[in-house]
Scaffold this motif. Structure first.
Motif: not given
Length: 161
Positions: A27-32, A102-105, A158-159
């Motif tokens: 989940n991107p929100v959870k990762m952030k 995160w960067r990879k995904r 981060l984006d």
């Protein structure tokens, strides 16, 4: 013998940090959120650290151009922090690992990390004066602290791949 023990502890802490990376939630929100939480935890440790009076950051400000430069700067400054500070080094390594995943995904193959400091950059300057260990260690701490404070204030970085 003490140096060997410290080296083993750093290796184990880095290996442990790398081992936990595949367990990140998709989940991107959870990762952030996890990245920002780790960043804030490390920032709190660095803010609480005692430095000599009147010590300020020397040199030009770091150019944060997104994830690639953020990971690269954390790696470079983390290498300048002494091995005796195993927890700070482990926290930087762990955060760097989360940012890399995160960067990879998020960025895919386009998000490449640059490998050499820009000529005249603050990181290159500190790396060239490595022999002045106490000053370089303090400067590396202050630089990481500034990067994390910038990340805290600009989570949108981060984006940006």
């Amino acid at each position: 013998m003490v140096y060997v023990t410290l080296a083993v502890l750093v290796f184990i802490s880095q290996a442990w940090g790398a081992d936990t990376l595949p367990h990140l939630p998709p989940n991107p929100v959870k990762m952030k959120h996890d990245i920002m939480w780790r960043s804030n935890q490390l920032l709190t440790k660095l803010v609480d650290k005692k430095y000599p009076n009147n010590v300020t950051v020397v040199g030009p400000p770091d150019q944060l151009d997104g994830l690639s430069s953020l990971i690269w700067l954390l790696e470079g400054y983390g290498d300048l922090i002494p091995s005796s500070e195993t927890q700070v080094k482990a926290d930087i390594s762990s955060l760097k690992g989360f940012l890399g995943l995160w960067r990879k995904r998020h960025c895919g193959a386009d998000g490449r990390v640059k490998s050499t400091p820009a000529p005249g950059s603050a990181l290159q300057l500190l790396q060239s004066y490595r022999s002045f260990v106490p000053i370089i260690n303090i400067q590396a701490h202050l630089r990481v602290k500034n990067i994390l404070a910038h990340l805290k204030d600009n989570a949108a970085n981060l984006d940006k791949c």
